[in-house]
Design an enzyme around this catalytic site. Structure first.
Site, PDB file in Angstrom:
ATOM      1  CG  ASN A 266      -7.681   9.970  10.717  1.00  0.00           C
ATOM      2  OD1 ASN A 266      -7.931  10.451  11.604  1.00  0.00           O
ATOM      3  ND2 ASN A 266      -6.330   9.746   9.998  1.00  0.00           N
TER       4      ASN A 266
ATOM      5  NE  ARG B 171      -6.194   1.874  -0.733  1.00  0.00           N
ATOM      6  CZ  ARG B 171      -6.297   2.837   0.166  1.00  0.00           C
ATOM      7  NH1 ARG B 171      -4.584   3.389   1.122  1.00  0.00           N
ATOM      8  NH2 ARG B 171      -6.773   3.650   0.818  1.00  0.00           N
TER       9      ARG B 171
ATOM     10  CG  HIS C 207     -13.561   1.887   7.254  1.00  0.00           C
ATOM     11  ND1 HIS C 207     -13.406   0.571   6.586  1.00  0.00           N
ATOM     12  CD2 HIS C 207     -13.260   2.741   7.497  1.00  0.00           C
ATOM     13  CE1 HIS C 207     -11.738   1.096   6.727  1.00  0.00           C
ATOM     14  NE2 HIS C 207     -12.074   2.052   6.708  1.00  0.00           N
TER      15      HIS C 207
ATOM     16  CD  GLU D 110     -11.584  -2.802  13.378  1.00  0.00           C
ATOM     17  OE1 GLU D 110     -11.046  -3.722  14.126  1.00  0.00           O
ATOM     18  OE2 GLU D 110     -11.656  -2.772  12.596  1.00  0.00           O
TER      19      GLU D 110
ATOM     20  CG  ASN E 218      -1.734   0.921   1.874  1.00  0.00           C
ATOM     21  OD1 ASN E 218      -1.821   1.898   0.286  1.00  0.00           O
ATOM     22  ND2 ASN E 218      -2.861   1.249   2.126  1.00  0.00           N
TER      23      ASN E 218
ATOM     24  N   GLY F 112     -10.702   1.278  13.488  1.00  0.00           N
ATOM     25  CA  GLY F 112     -10.404   2.134  14.937  1.00  0.00           C
ATOM     26  C   GLY F 112     -11.231   2.120  15.636  1.00  0.00           C
TER      27      GLY F 112
HETATM   28  P1  ADP Z   1      -7.102   5.741   9.415  1.00  0.00           P
HETATM   29  O1  ADP Z   1      -6.813   3.624   9.290  1.00  0.00           O
HETATM   30  O2  ADP Z   1      -8.047   6.007   8.758  1.00  0.00           O
HETATM   31  O3  ADP Z   1      -5.550   5.933   9.699  1.00  0.00           O
HETATM   32  P2  ADP Z   1      -8.030   4.037  12.060  1.00  0.00           P
HETATM   33  O4  ADP Z   1      -9.027   3.088  10.852  1.00  0.00           O
HETATM   34  O5  ADP Z   1      -6.791   3.276  12.409  1.00  0.00           O
HETATM   35  O6  ADP Z   1      -7.600   5.153  10.749  1.00  0.00           O
HETATM   36  O7  ADP Z   1      -8.548   4.974  12.552  1.00  0.00           O
HETATM   37  C1  ADP Z   1      -7.853   5.329  13.765  1.00  0.00           C
HETATM   38  C2  ADP Z   1      -8.923   6.106  14.534  1.00  0.00           C
HETATM   39  O8  ADP Z   1      -9.372   4.697  15.539  1.00  0.00           O
HETATM   40  C3  ADP Z   1      -8.258   6.437  15.794  1.00  0.00           C
HETATM   41  O9  ADP Z   1      -9.312   7.839  16.341  1.00  0.00           O
HETATM   42  C4  ADP Z   1      -8.251   6.211  16.987  1.00  0.00           C
HETATM   43  O10 ADP Z   1      -8.605   6.715  18.263  1.00  0.00           O
HETATM   44  C5  ADP Z   1      -9.072   5.596  16.573  1.00  0.00           C
HETATM   45  N1  ADP Z   1      -8.594   4.292  17.297  1.00  0.00           N
HETATM   46  C6  ADP Z   1      -8.182   3.007  17.322  1.00  0.00           C
HETATM   47  N2  ADP Z   1      -7.830   1.996  18.214  1.00  0.00           N
HETATM   48  C7  ADP Z   1      -8.417   2.826  19.368  1.00  0.00           C
HETATM   49  C8  ADP Z   1      -8.453   2.145  20.667  1.00  0.00           C
HETATM   50  N3  ADP Z   1      -7.581   0.970  20.930  1.00  0.00           N
HETATM   51  N4  ADP Z   1      -9.786   2.306  21.187  1.00  0.00           N
HETATM   52  C9  ADP Z   1     -10.856   3.196  21.333  1.00  0.00           C
HETATM   53  N5  ADP Z   1     -10.011   3.880  19.482  1.00  0.00           N
HETATM   54  C10 ADP Z   1      -9.267   3.913  18.647  1.00  0.00           C
END
Ligand code: ADP
Length: 398
Positions: free
Chosen positions: A210, A90, A207, A333, A7, A330
């Site tokens: 961020n 990707r 989904h 989940e 990616n 993130g």
């Molecule tokens: P991207 O892949 O779009 O950069 P992610 O799917 O990793 O983003 O999501 C990031 C978000 O997930 C952040 O706002 C973070 O706070 C939240 N996040 C990740 N892990 C946790 C956790 N263990 N508890 C609460 N929030 C989490």
């Protein structure tokens, strides 16, 4: 078969090696600061991360370092590079040209390049990564997996903007949607875990990372999604505004003396929950600030939740019902508070959450709705790399 999944961003490259039979990750990591100085993070399964600082003037050196790490006599997970049967890449934007993943050839890459205008920040970086791999691994079959492809089944009434039709015909101005690999993976997995027939189902996938988007998946096909021509449309995100009246954009630009680039930067990088809270784009920081009484952090979370709930309402109407709502990425989940707040708006359609199970659920396939809920609600961890590896095997296995 062992599949290398890549990616590639403009200055970074994330990778995983996946064994397609066991679907286990053998090693993963990333190259950062490509073209600046260079840093390789390499993590064999079950071991600590190994960090190496080394010059990476281009993506080619980055790919070479990844390959060297994979066959390193001490920490490598492969005896030789011949073990890599295929590479999955990707690719962000496939426009209307790609309705599914495709084997990478010169002709295929020329078609991807034609989509570059639609994703000027992402597609060129993806192509650079592909070319670096083709140069260093000649003869190894490669597949491109597009963020947009899953949403190509949207009906025209869902993907058109109500602007002059010629803008669509001449320039391809329409909604494409993103996170397609994730929406596809999670909807399939949700049906599997819940024991319902994907081909006879109405699923809404949230989904929430961020970057964040919601999709309506009817009988296994995407019929609507919240991102549009670019990932800027739709939900309130970490740093993106999501839906906004274009007149507000013009007004801000005039008031702040910004040109197009300036105002687009404001909407993509300085808005969303970061812009509202002034605290952070990360939900962990926002909830901590909210707990300490920070009103703007609370407002940001409330706006995020409200917008997701509105999209779920809209997509329930779009499909004339919903059987299952899946939370992923993130926030989806890991953040029980956000999930519960979203579901609070959905009581009118009989959505009921088991608060205790919801609170305890982090990053695992789990039903969080009660047995008497009208709609199934699940947490389903996404796995875009595995989805890319599966597509790569599907298209290259003889
Ligand atoms: P991207 O892949 O779009 O950069 P992610 O799917 O990793 O983003 O999501 C990031 C978000 O997930 C952040 O706002 C973070 O706070 C939240 N996040 C990740 N892990 C946790 C956790 N263990 N508890 C609460 N929030 C989490």
């Amino acid at each position: 078969m062992k599949v290398l999944v890549i990616n590639c961003g403009s200055s970074s490259l994330k990778y995983q090696v996946i064994d397609s039979e066991s679907e286990k990750v053998l090693a993963k990591g990333l190259c950062e600061r490509i073209g600046i100085d260079g840093r390789l993070v390499y993590q064999p399964a079950g071991s600590e991360k190994i960090i190496t600082e080394s010059d990476m003037p281009t993506h080619k050196e980055a790919v070479r370092m990844v390959l060297d790490a994979l066959v390193d006599p001490k920490n490598g997970v492969l005896k030789s590079l011949d073990e890599i049967g295929a590479v999955g890449h990707r690719i962000v934007h496939g426009g209307e040209k790609f309705t599914e993943s495709a084997v990478i050839t010169d002709e295929m890459l020329a078609k991807v390049e034609e989509c570059n205008e639609l994703a000027p920040l992402h597609n060129p970086a993806n192509i650079i990564g592909i070319n670096a791999c083709r140069e260093l691994m000649p003869g190894v079959p490669m597949v491109g997996v597009f963020d947009t492809a899953f949403h190509q089944t949207m009906p025209q009434k869902a993907y058109m903007y109500a602007v002059p039709y010629e803008c669509y015909e001449k320039y391809g101005v329409r909604r494409y949607g993103f996170h397609g690999t994730s929406h596809s993976f999670v909807s399939k997995r949700a049906a599997e875990v819940a024991g319902i027939d994907l081909n006879n189902s109405k699923i809404i996938v949230c989904h929430l990372g961020n970057g964040a988007s919601v999709s309506a998946v009817h009988n296994g096909k995407s019929v609507d999604t919240s991102m549009g021509l670019s990932p800027l449309e739709g939900l309130v995100m970490g740093t993106r505004s999501g839906d906004i009246d274009p007149t507000a954009v013009e007004y801000i630009a005039k008031k702040e003396g910004l040109d197009f680039d300036g105002v687009m930067n404001l909407l993509n990088k300085k808005s969303g929950v970061l812009g509202i809270s002034g605290v952070s784009s990360d939900f962990r920081d926002l909830l901590e600030a909210q707990d300490k009484g920070n009103k703007r952090a609370k407002l940001a979370v409330d706006m995020f939740v409200y917008r997701v709930a509105k999209y779920i309402g809209a997509y329930t109407a779009a499909m004339n019902g919903v059987d299952l709502i899946a939370f992923t990425a993130g926030v989806g989940e890991n953040n029980g508070y956000v999930r519960e707040e979203i579901c609070r708006y959905l009581g009118f359609m009989g959505v009921k959450i088991d608060s205790r199970i919801n609170d305890e659920t982090h990053g695992e396939d789990k039903k969080i709705s009660t047995d008497d809920s009208n709609v199934l609600v699940y947490v389903i961890p996404t796995n875009e790399e595995l989805a890319i590896a599966r597509e790569t095997v599907r298209l290259t296995a003889k």
